[in-house]
Design a protein around this motif. Structure first.
Motif, PDB file in Angstrom:
ATOM      1  N   LYS A 130       0.848  -1.196   0.000  1.00  0.00           N
ATOM      2  CA  LYS A 130       0.000   0.000   0.000  1.00  0.00           C
ATOM      3  C   LYS A 130       0.880   1.240   0.000  1.00  0.00           C
ATOM      4  O   LYS A 130       1.926   1.263   0.656  1.00  0.00           O
ATOM      5  N   HIS A 131       0.475   2.247  -0.724  1.00  0.00           N
ATOM      6  CA  HIS A 131       1.192   3.522  -0.668  1.00  0.00           C
ATOM      7  C   HIS A 131       0.209   4.655  -0.887  1.00  0.00           C
ATOM      8  O   HIS A 131      -0.795   4.504  -1.593  1.00  0.00           O
ATOM      9  N   ALA A 132       0.506   5.779  -0.288  1.00  0.00           N
ATOM     10  CA  ALA A 132      -0.401   6.931  -0.355  1.00  0.00           C
ATOM     11  C   ALA A 132      -0.406   7.508  -1.762  1.00  0.00           C
ATOM     12  O   ALA A 132       0.622   7.556  -2.431  1.00  0.00           O
ATOM     13  N   LYS A 133      -1.587   7.948  -2.216  1.00  0.00           N
ATOM     14  CA  LYS A 133      -1.724   8.560  -3.530  1.00  0.00           C
ATOM     15  C   LYS A 133      -1.037   9.918  -3.517  1.00  0.00           C
ATOM     16  O   LYS A 133      -1.050  10.604  -2.507  1.00  0.00           O
ATOM     17  N   ARG A 134      -0.442  10.293  -4.638  1.00  0.00           N
ATOM     18  CA  ARG A 134       0.218  11.595  -4.726  1.00  0.00           C
ATOM     19  C   ARG A 134      -0.824  12.693  -4.764  1.00  0.00           C
ATOM     20  O   ARG A 134      -1.644  12.736  -5.692  1.00  0.00           O
ATOM     21  N   ARG A 135      -0.835  13.557  -3.757  1.00  0.00           N
ATOM     22  CA  ARG A 135      -1.802  14.661  -3.739  1.00  0.00           C
ATOM     23  C   ARG A 135      -1.086  15.912  -4.211  1.00  0.00           C
ATOM     24  O   ARG A 135      -0.313  16.518  -3.477  1.00  0.00           O
ATOM     25  N   VAL A 136      -1.311  16.246  -5.470  1.00  0.00           N
ATOM     26  CA  VAL A 136      -0.604  17.373  -6.072  1.00  0.00           C
ATOM     27  C   VAL A 136      -1.404  18.661  -5.918  1.00  0.00           C
ATOM     28  O   VAL A 136      -2.626  18.640  -5.750  1.00  0.00           O
ATOM     29  N   GLY A 137      -0.669  19.787  -5.956  1.00  0.00           N
ATOM     30  CA  GLY A 137      -1.322  21.091  -5.879  1.00  0.00           C
ATOM     31  C   GLY A 137      -1.879  21.396  -4.505  1.00  0.00           C
ATOM     32  O   GLY A 137      -2.936  21.997  -4.377  1.00  0.00           O
ATOM     33  N   ARG A 138      -1.181  20.955  -3.432  1.00  0.00           N
ATOM     34  CA  ARG A 138      -1.678  21.177  -2.074  1.00  0.00           C
ATOM     35  C   ARG A 138      -0.675  21.986  -1.245  1.00  0.00           C
ATOM     36  O   ARG A 138      -0.419  21.657  -0.103  1.00  0.00           O
ATOM     37  N   GLY A 139      -0.087  22.972  -1.840  1.00  0.00           N
ATOM     38  CA  GLY A 139       0.774  23.890  -1.086  1.00  0.00           C
ATOM     39  C   GLY A 139       2.264  23.609  -1.210  1.00  0.00           C
ATOM     40  O   GLY A 139       2.681  22.515  -1.585  1.00  0.00           O
ATOM     41  N   ILE A 140       3.057  24.613  -0.877  1.00  0.00           N
ATOM     42  CA  ILE A 140       4.513  24.557  -1.003  1.00  0.00           C
ATOM     43  C   ILE A 140       5.106  23.431  -0.163  1.00  0.00           C
ATOM     44  O   ILE A 140       5.978  22.695  -0.623  1.00  0.00           O
ATOM     45  N   GLY A 141       4.630  23.257   1.052  1.00  0.00           N
ATOM     46  CA  GLY A 141       5.196  22.279   1.980  1.00  0.00           C
ATOM     47  C   GLY A 141       5.115  20.846   1.481  1.00  0.00           C
ATOM     48  O   GLY A 141       5.922  20.009   1.859  1.00  0.00           O
ATOM     49  N   SER A 142       4.176  20.561   0.611  1.00  0.00           N
ATOM     50  CA  SER A 142       4.020  19.184   0.129  1.00  0.00           C
ATOM     51  C   SER A 142       5.101  18.815  -0.880  1.00  0.00           C
ATOM     52  O   SER A 142       5.329  17.641  -1.148  1.00  0.00           O
ATOM     53  N   GLY A 143       5.728  19.816  -1.472  1.00  0.00           N
ATOM     54  CA  GLY A 143       6.731  19.557  -2.512  1.00  0.00           C
ATOM     55  C   GLY A 143       6.102  19.401  -3.881  1.00  0.00           C
ATOM     56  O   GLY A 143       6.799  19.278  -4.879  1.00  0.00           O
TER      57      GLY A 143
END
Length: 143
Positions: free
Chosen positions: A13-26
């Motif tokens: 299992k791995h977490a889905k990439r959540r894009v476009g959620r702020g600078i801190g997320s990378g």
């Protein structure tokens, strides 16, 4: 083992990439799409085989040839094959059982290649004019 201690295998299992959620997320701001261009825009992409307006490869190359889907139902055997078969009566089923034609074959034709010395009776099998003459000369029949 208890039901409350069952876990998926490590790495399954791995977490889905959540894009476009702020600078801190990378993965904020451009969300991994880079800057500008068609691929950065929403709904902007091209069809498969598109080469930026250049004539695509599948249209640059010439069209050539055709292979009918019906060919898999046709089969050919030679006079030499009939000689080796050592059977007085030959039909589609005997040829399939001997492995001389494919299991899908519905139409079989004898072609005039090689020689035939023994009498063979063909039932439900076609033959070319030359092959028919050779079979009848050996004392066989084509029905």
């Amino acid at each position: 083992m208890e039901l409350n201690s069952i876990k998926p295998a490590a790495g399954a299992k791995h977490a889905k990439r959540r894009v476009g959620r702020g600078i801190g997320s990378g993965l904020g701001k451009t969300a991994g799409r880079g800057h500008k261009g068609q691929k950065s825009r929403s709904g902007g992409y091209h069809k498969v085989g598109f080469e930026g307006g250049q004539m695509p490869m599948h249209r640059r190359l010439p069209k050539r040839g055709f292979k009918s889907a019906q060919l898999q139902f046709n089969a050919e055997i030679t006079l030499t094959t009939l000689e080796v078969l050592n059977t007085a009566e030959v039909d589609l089923l005997t040829l399939k059982q001997a492995g001389l034609v494919g299991q899908l074959a519905k139409v079989v034709k004898v072609v005039n290649t090689g020689a035939l010395s023994k009498a063979v009776k063909l039932t439900g099998i076609g033959a070319t004019a030359g092959a028919k003459a050779a079979i009848e000369a050996a004392g066989g029949t084509v029905a």
